[in-house]
Design an enzyme around this catalytic site. Structure first.
Site, PDB file in Angstrom:
ATOM      1  N   ASP A 206      -3.548   4.323  -2.165  1.00  0.00           N
ATOM      2  CA  ASP A 206      -4.502   4.762  -1.258  1.00  0.00           C
ATOM      3  C   ASP A 206      -4.743   6.108  -1.536  1.00  0.00           C
ATOM      4  O   ASP A 206      -3.987   7.100  -1.904  1.00  0.00           O
ATOM      5  CB  ASP A 206      -3.852   4.667   0.186  1.00  0.00           C
ATOM      6  CG  ASP A 206      -5.103   4.839   1.026  1.00  0.00           C
ATOM      7  OD1 ASP A 206      -6.031   4.216   1.196  1.00  0.00           O
ATOM      8  OD2 ASP A 206      -4.908   5.957   1.926  1.00  0.00           O
TER       9      ASP A 206
ATOM     10  N   ASP B 140       0.779  -1.008  -0.156  1.00  0.00           N
ATOM     11  CA  ASP B 140       0.046   0.033   0.185  1.00  0.00           C
ATOM     12  C   ASP B 140       0.811   1.486  -0.080  1.00  0.00           C
ATOM     13  O   ASP B 140       1.866   1.229   0.659  1.00  0.00           O
ATOM     14  CB  ASP B 140      -0.828   0.212   1.437  1.00  0.00           C
ATOM     15  CG  ASP B 140      -2.302  -0.068   1.073  1.00  0.00           C
ATOM     16  OD1 ASP B 140      -2.923   0.638   0.156  1.00  0.00           O
ATOM     17  OD2 ASP B 140      -2.925  -1.072   1.296  1.00  0.00           O
TER      18      ASP B 140
ATOM     19  N   HIS C 277     -10.528  -4.753   1.921  1.00  0.00           N
ATOM     20  CA  HIS C 277     -10.706  -4.550   3.330  1.00  0.00           C
ATOM     21  C   HIS C 277     -11.714  -3.581   3.790  1.00  0.00           C
ATOM     22  O   HIS C 277     -11.973  -3.273   5.023  1.00  0.00           O
ATOM     23  CB  HIS C 277      -9.350  -4.185   3.751  1.00  0.00           C
ATOM     24  CG  HIS C 277      -8.805  -2.805   3.126  1.00  0.00           C
ATOM     25  ND1 HIS C 277      -8.330  -2.881   1.582  1.00  0.00           N
ATOM     26  CD2 HIS C 277      -8.719  -1.465   3.418  1.00  0.00           C
ATOM     27  CE1 HIS C 277      -8.167  -1.415   1.482  1.00  0.00           C
ATOM     28  NE2 HIS C 277      -8.214  -0.803   2.438  1.00  0.00           N
ATOM     29  N   ASP C 278     -12.108  -2.865   2.750  1.00  0.00           N
ATOM     30  CA  ASP C 278     -13.068  -1.593   3.028  1.00  0.00           C
ATOM     31  C   ASP C 278     -14.715  -2.131   2.875  1.00  0.00           C
ATOM     32  O   ASP C 278     -15.433  -1.066   3.113  1.00  0.00           O
ATOM     33  CB  ASP C 278     -12.543  -0.390   2.252  1.00  0.00           C
ATOM     34  CG  ASP C 278     -11.414   0.380   2.988  1.00  0.00           C
ATOM     35  OD1 ASP C 278     -11.330   0.380   3.947  1.00  0.00           O
ATOM     36  OD2 ASP C 278     -10.919   1.085   2.000  1.00  0.00           O
TER      37      ASP C 278
ATOM     38  N   GLU D  71      -7.019   3.946  -5.781  1.00  0.00           N
ATOM     39  CA  GLU D  71      -8.059   4.072  -5.055  1.00  0.00           C
ATOM     40  C   GLU D  71      -8.653   5.417  -5.416  1.00  0.00           C
ATOM     41  O   GLU D  71      -8.200   6.255  -4.823  1.00  0.00           O
ATOM     42  CB  GLU D  71      -8.115   3.927  -3.562  1.00  0.00           C
ATOM     43  CG  GLU D  71      -9.322   4.122  -2.901  1.00  0.00           C
ATOM     44  CD  GLU D  71      -8.981   4.087  -1.439  1.00  0.00           C
ATOM     45  OE1 GLU D  71      -9.876   3.482  -0.662  1.00  0.00           O
ATOM     46  OE2 GLU D  71      -8.053   4.560  -1.156  1.00  0.00           O
TER      47      GLU D  71
END
Length: 579
Positions: free
Chosen positions: A215, A108, A348-349, A272
């Site tokens: 991210d 990340d 994960h979100d 993202e």
């Protein structure tokens, strides 16, 4: 995959177009030392398992030194490992372990903000005259008619707080688009940009990392006059402002700065970029103007979420046909361009896909997860699988009390509902369907205590279903979700030119029971995918692209062979080759 030009893009063929990437949430993957928290040695111990799924790469969510106010997305040192996870030698071993197995590794890249414990921010807040003061975004207070101090504007952070925090020592506010402990970096500052490139990017590329998930890639550029957001939540002190601080005026330039470094290393990136239109995404991922290799689209994640009023609640108005329209747009938006797509159903979100999109009822869970596996295996673009997805892990029980929700987003949402005197039962119902917490329960490795994740009490409660959903049992069961994922991914690799690189053509858009589509490959190759999202048999017609051809069954989620090529059994997925 041969080096010939892929069908869905005019750009050059790149190695990452063929990748199948397995995402790891380190705190919940595998604990190796009995402290209840997953760690890097635990990841290393499972690399052979990950490869056995058919994955060709891993992506590890943040493992950097962090006080963990937002599960590691608040980074205190880009060049150091979070101590409970291990040390740099452990990370070096994972990089080598992946490469020795012919796999790639991604990390990340979190550079919109740091932790307030990062040395850069400590220096920045020490004095208005410090050389690093401009590395973050500081602004003086405003004062209302009564002389009361107010933030520079009315922006609401992504976690339902003011986006500004007062610093008593230097008598100014700093911007934080996430939690208070995550101050935003100032990308306008050239020295800060250079430090980011050196510490967060080149440091890891030089270690052998193959790329990054970027991210919050849309947030680096803000309108530096910081206008107030229009009031869309009357009575609230802070207003939603994502449309103002996302995709700002200098964002493309900043992404090109990153892209230039990534190209030097032939590395892969996926951004993202939550609110990006498909047109904007094409621009950001163009091979001729590299900002990122590909982008994550979140429209499927937002399906049935009440984004206009309360994104933690489901709407009842959208049906499978709206899901199909989103799917088709996502699968076709790069056609005729030199850009490239990605595809995922979990990360994960977001909540677990079987619970989210189809059915996690005990009698239908396995069949439902396999239907989604058929969709995953035949989707165009680079494929992303989230830990436990290949096991058919589902949302934890709606009976779990609110105290079990540990994500900062969930905690702040509950707090906001209480402050406003809202319906806490309805809030609980929404969290049970949509909270990020569902993706963060420990991986269910076995039916032993703590699901084989740890010998100690895990940091987060293990989902109740671990005795019926776990890797050890599924690994031995040829009819399990895990076994089916392995078959489906192997089939994808065998027909990668058609499934991963082919053209997507949806049939019968308005049908709310099935998803039927063709994948068009090279040399006239046609595959047909038929998915039944109901608990009743469903008829389906051969798509126009396969008319006049015989359907050769490649894979059924329920049977080794079928006698009727026009009727799907309840919760069945099939993949055909039209010959």
């Amino acid at each position: 995959m041969s080096a010939k030009q892929p069908l869905i893009t005019k750009g050059p063929h790149k190695w990452w177009m063929d990748a199948i990437i397995y995402q790891i949430w380190p705190a919940s993957f595998q604990d190796s030392n009995g402290d209840g928290v997953g760690d890097l040695p635990g990841i290393l111990s499972r690399l052979d398992y990950i490869k056995s799924t058919g994955a060709t790469a891993i992506w590890i969510s943040p493992f950097y030194d962090s006080p963990q106010h937002d599960m590691g997305y608040d980074i205190a040192n880009y060049e150091k490992i979070h101590e409970p996870y291990g040390n740099m030698e452990d990370m070096d071993a994972i990089i080598k372990g992946c490469h020795d197995r012919g796999m790639r590794i991604f990390c990340d890249l979190v550079v919109n903000h740091t932790s307030d414990q990062h040395d850069w921010f400590k220096a920045s807040r020490s004095s208005k005259d410090d050389p690093k003061r401009d590395w973050y975004i500081w602004r003086p207070a405003k004062y209302d008619a009564d002389g009361n101090r107010q933030p520079p504007n009315n922006w609401r952070s992504c976690f339902n707080q003011s986006a500004w925090e007062w610093d008593e020592k230097t008598q100014e506010y700093y911007l934080h688009l996430f939690v208070v402990e995550q101050p935003d970096l100032n990308w306008e500052c050239k020295a800060a940009r250079q430090a980011i490139l050196d510490s967060a990017v080149r440091f890891w590329l030089d270690k052998g990392v193959d790329g990054f998930r970027i991210d919050t890639a849309s947030l680096y550029s803000k309108p530096m006059d910081f206008p107030d957001a229009e009031v869309t939540d009357p009575g609230a002190p802070h207003q939603p402002a994502f449309h103002l601080f996302s995709d700002g005026p200098n964002l493309e330039g900043y992404l090109r700065v990153l892209g230039k470094v990534f190209n030097e290393y032939d590395s892969m990136t996926v951004g993202e970029f939550p609110n990006a239109s498909f047109e904007r995404s094409v621009r950001a991922t163009s091979a001729a103007d590299p900002q990122m290799s590909m982008n994550f689209h979140f429209a499927l994640c937002d399906w049935k979420r009440d984004m206009a009023n309360d994104p933690y609640q489901l709407t009842q108005t959208e049906t499978l046909s709206s899901f199909k329209r989103i799917l088709s747009a996502q699968q076709t938006h790069v056609e005729g361009t030199d850009s490239w797509p990605s595809f995922f159903l979990e990360n994960h979100d977001i909540a677990r896909s079987t619970s989210r999109y189809i059915s996690d009822a005990p009698e239908w869970r396995v069949a439902s997860a396999k239907v989604l596996a058929c969709l995953m295996a035949t989707a165009s673009g680079t494929l992303y699988i989230y830990q436990g997805q290949e096991l058919g892990q589902v949302n934890f029980s709606p009976e779990w009390p609110l105290e079990e929700y540990l994500d900062v987003g969930s905690i702040n949402y509950i707090k906001l509902v209480k402050e406003r005197g809202g319906d806490l039962k309805q809030a609980h119902k929404g969290l049970a369907a949509l909270a990020r917490d569902h993706a963060r329960t420990p991986v269910q490795w076995s039916s032993e205590a703590n699901a084989g994740f740890s010998t100690a009490k895990p940091w987060m409660r293990v989902a109740d279903e671990y005795k019926s959903i776990n890797m050890a049992d599924e690994d031995k069961d040829p009819k399990s979700v895990l076994s089916f994922y392995r078959k489906a991914i192997a089939l994808r690799k065998e027909h990668l030119d058609t499934f991963g690189h082919g053209l997507f053509r949806l049939t019968d858009v308005e049908n709310d029971d099935t998803i039927i589509y063709s994948k068009l490959g090279p040399d006239g190759k046609v595959a047909v995918v038929a998915l039944n999202f109901t608990t009743k048999p469903q008829k389906f017609a051969v798509p126009p692209e396969a008319k006049g051809r015989k359907l050769q069954l490649l894979l059924s989620s329920l049977h080794d062979s079928v006698s009727d090529d026009s009727t799907l059994e309840p919760m069945e997925g099939r993949i055909y080759l039209a010959v």
